[in-house]
Design an enzyme around this catalytic site. Structure first.
Site, PDB file in Angstrom:
ATOM      1  CG  ASP A 104      -1.731   1.225   1.410  1.00 60.24           C
ATOM      2  OD1 ASP A 104      -1.711   2.088   0.518  1.00 60.24           O
ATOM      3  OD2 ASP A 104      -2.420   1.316   2.447  1.00 60.24           O
ATOM      4  CG  ASP A 105       3.704   3.943  -2.862  1.00 55.10           C
ATOM      5  OD1 ASP A 105       4.150   4.528  -1.859  1.00 55.10           O
ATOM      6  OD2 ASP A 105       4.047   4.251  -4.013  1.00 55.10           O
ATOM      7  NE  ARG A 107      -4.467   3.283   2.477  1.00 51.04           N
ATOM      8  CZ  ARG A 107      -4.400   3.538   3.787  1.00 51.04           C
ATOM      9  NH1 ARG A 107      -5.285   4.329   4.343  1.00 51.04           N
ATOM     10  NH2 ARG A 107      -3.458   2.990   4.537  1.00 51.04           N
ATOM     11  CB  THR A 108      -3.901   5.350  -6.280  1.00 53.73           C
ATOM     12  OG1 THR A 108      -3.206   6.445  -5.702  1.00 53.73           O
ATOM     13  CG2 THR A 108      -4.773   5.828  -7.407  1.00 53.73           C
ATOM     14  CB  THR A 109      -3.631   0.127  -6.492  1.00 58.98           C
ATOM     15  OG1 THR A 109      -2.659   0.810  -7.270  1.00 58.98           O
ATOM     16  CG2 THR A 109      -4.001  -1.175  -7.164  1.00 58.98           C
ATOM     17  CE  LYS A 135       6.650   1.658  -0.808  1.00 59.01           C
ATOM     18  NZ  LYS A 135       7.137   2.283  -2.047  1.00 59.01           N
ATOM     19  CD1 TRP A 159      11.984  -0.345  -5.692  1.00 57.62           C
ATOM     20  CD2 TRP A 159      10.195   0.975  -5.897  1.00 57.62           C
ATOM     21  NE1 TRP A 159      11.166  -0.906  -6.637  1.00 57.62           N
ATOM     22  CE2 TRP A 159      10.052  -0.122  -6.787  1.00 57.62           C
ATOM     23  CE3 TRP A 159       9.165   1.933  -5.850  1.00 57.62           C
ATOM     24  CZ2 TRP A 159       8.945  -0.275  -7.616  1.00 57.62           C
ATOM     25  CZ3 TRP A 159       8.065   1.767  -6.694  1.00 57.62           C
ATOM     26  CH2 TRP A 159       7.974   0.682  -7.551  1.00 57.62           C
ATOM     27  CB  ILE A 160       9.514  -2.741  -1.251  1.00 56.39           C
ATOM     28  CG1 ILE A 160       9.249  -1.866  -0.023  1.00 56.39           C
ATOM     29  CG2 ILE A 160       9.642  -4.213  -0.868  1.00 56.39           C
ATOM     30  CD1 ILE A 160       7.864  -2.036   0.572  1.00 56.39           C
ATOM     31  CE1 TYR A 162       7.000  -6.903  -1.244  1.00 54.02           C
ATOM     32  CE2 TYR A 162       6.941  -5.155  -2.879  1.00 54.02           C
ATOM     33  CZ  TYR A 162       6.623  -5.633  -1.622  1.00 54.02           C
ATOM     34  OH  TYR A 162       5.941  -4.848  -0.740  1.00 54.02           O
TER      35      TYR A 162
HETATM   36  P1  5GP Z   1      -0.400   2.530  -4.818  1.00 53.16           P
HETATM   37  O1  5GP Z   1      -1.647   2.526  -5.669  1.00 53.16           O
HETATM   38  O2  5GP Z   1      -0.667   2.171  -3.380  1.00 53.16           O
HETATM   39  O3  5GP Z   1       0.348   3.812  -4.952  1.00 53.16           O
HETATM   40  O4  5GP Z   1       0.567   1.490  -5.431  1.00 53.16           O
HETATM   41  C1  5GP Z   1       0.258   0.193  -5.505  1.00 53.16           C
HETATM   42  C2  5GP Z   1       1.121  -0.521  -6.508  1.00 53.16           C
HETATM   43  O5  5GP Z   1       2.311   0.196  -6.860  1.00 53.16           O
HETATM   44  C3  5GP Z   1       1.585  -1.783  -5.897  1.00 53.16           C
HETATM   45  O6  5GP Z   1       0.657  -2.820  -6.092  1.00 53.16           O
HETATM   46  C4  5GP Z   1       2.907  -2.022  -6.605  1.00 53.16           C
HETATM   47  O7  5GP Z   1       2.684  -2.697  -7.818  1.00 53.16           O
HETATM   48  C5  5GP Z   1       3.433  -0.650  -6.911  1.00 53.16           C
HETATM   49  N1  5GP Z   1       4.411  -0.223  -5.895  1.00 53.16           N
HETATM   50  C6  5GP Z   1       4.308   0.832  -5.062  1.00 53.16           C
HETATM   51  N2  5GP Z   1       5.375   0.930  -4.276  1.00 53.16           N
HETATM   52  C7  5GP Z   1       6.188  -0.104  -4.595  1.00 53.16           C
HETATM   53  C8  5GP Z   1       7.476  -0.548  -4.096  1.00 53.16           C
HETATM   54  O8  5GP Z   1       8.087   0.020  -3.200  1.00 53.16           O
HETATM   55  N3  5GP Z   1       7.977  -1.665  -4.686  1.00 53.16           N
HETATM   56  C9  5GP Z   1       7.335  -2.332  -5.686  1.00 53.16           C
HETATM   57  N4  5GP Z   1       7.943  -3.413  -6.184  1.00 53.16           N
HETATM   58  N5  5GP Z   1       6.129  -1.939  -6.163  1.00 53.16           N
HETATM   59  C10 5GP Z   1       5.553  -0.836  -5.626  1.00 53.16           C
END
Ligand code: 5GP
Length: 182
Positions: A104-105, A107-109, A135, A159-160, A162
């Site tokens: 959850d970066d 949270r948009t997704t 995060k 940045w993670i 995986y």
């Molecule tokens: P959000 O919508 O929360 O900004 O981002 C969700 C998507 O962004 C995650 O499902 C992932 O695919 C990608 N993402 C965001 N931060 C990271 C990160 O630190 N590492 C990786 N590998 N993907 C990320």
């Protein structure tokens, strides 16, 4: 504060998920894995939920894309839906659905997934969220305050990397060990 990429090993992620399982009071009826990052966490969670509750929870996959894989940046189009079951494919017997993603970066997704699932499922279905990493940052997306949200770990905004994204898994695991994340 550490900078750069944080490399997490498979074992580390498995153990993080395992430590979250006691937070579940019951098994969900379906795991909604956000592809691709939520696929392996959902599969690990299914095994651990089976051990705890004795049921094999089906996994449905939704495809959502926010980041350009190479650029590590938000794409201009925002969330793209690349795969989504049609409304009737969810099944009628679902009472609890659990959205699963790796991180959850902004949270948009998660907001997008929640809202679209909410439209597709009956109003009495409870939708919860599980992520491996949350995060610690100001979020752009929102989830309703009554949504149950479980994060296996709350981490700094770095940045993670995986293990399932690694080309050279031995090198990845070596870095994870060096970073104390094995
Ligand atoms: P959000 O919508 O929360 O900004 O981002 C969700 C998507 O962004 C995650 O499902 C992932 O695919 C990608 N993402 C965001 N931060 C990271 C990160 O630190 N590492 C990786 N590998 N993907 C990320």
């Amino acid at each position: 504060m550490a900078t750069g990429k944080q490399h997490y090993s498979y074992n580390h992620i498995h153990n993080l998920i395992a430590h979250s399982v006691p937070e579940f009071a019951h098994a969900p009826d379906v795991l909604v894995a956000i592809s691709g990052g939520g696929l392996i966490p959902a599969r690990i969670l299914r095994t651990l939920l089976k051990k705890r509750f004795g049921v094999t929870v089906p996994i449905r996959v939704v495809g959502l894309q926010l980041y350009d894989d190479d650029a590590e940046e938000i794409s201009a189009e925002g969330v793209k839906r690349t795969q989504w079951p049609s409304a009737h494919e969810w099944g009628l017997s679902i009472k609890n659905a659990l959205i699963v993603d790796e991180v959850d970066d902004t949270r948009t997704t998660l907001q997008y997934a929640y809202e679209h699932l909410r439209k597709d499922l009956a109003q009495d279905v409870t939708i919860s969220v599980f992520v491996v990493h949350d995060k610690k940052k100001k979020k752009r997306g929102e989830l309703p305050s009554d949504v149950r949200y479980i994060a296996a770990a709350h981490v700094d905004d770095l940045w993670i990397a995986y293990p399932w994204d690694a080309i050279d898994i031995d090198d990845h695991e070596k870095r994870a060990a060096e970073q104390g994340l094995a």
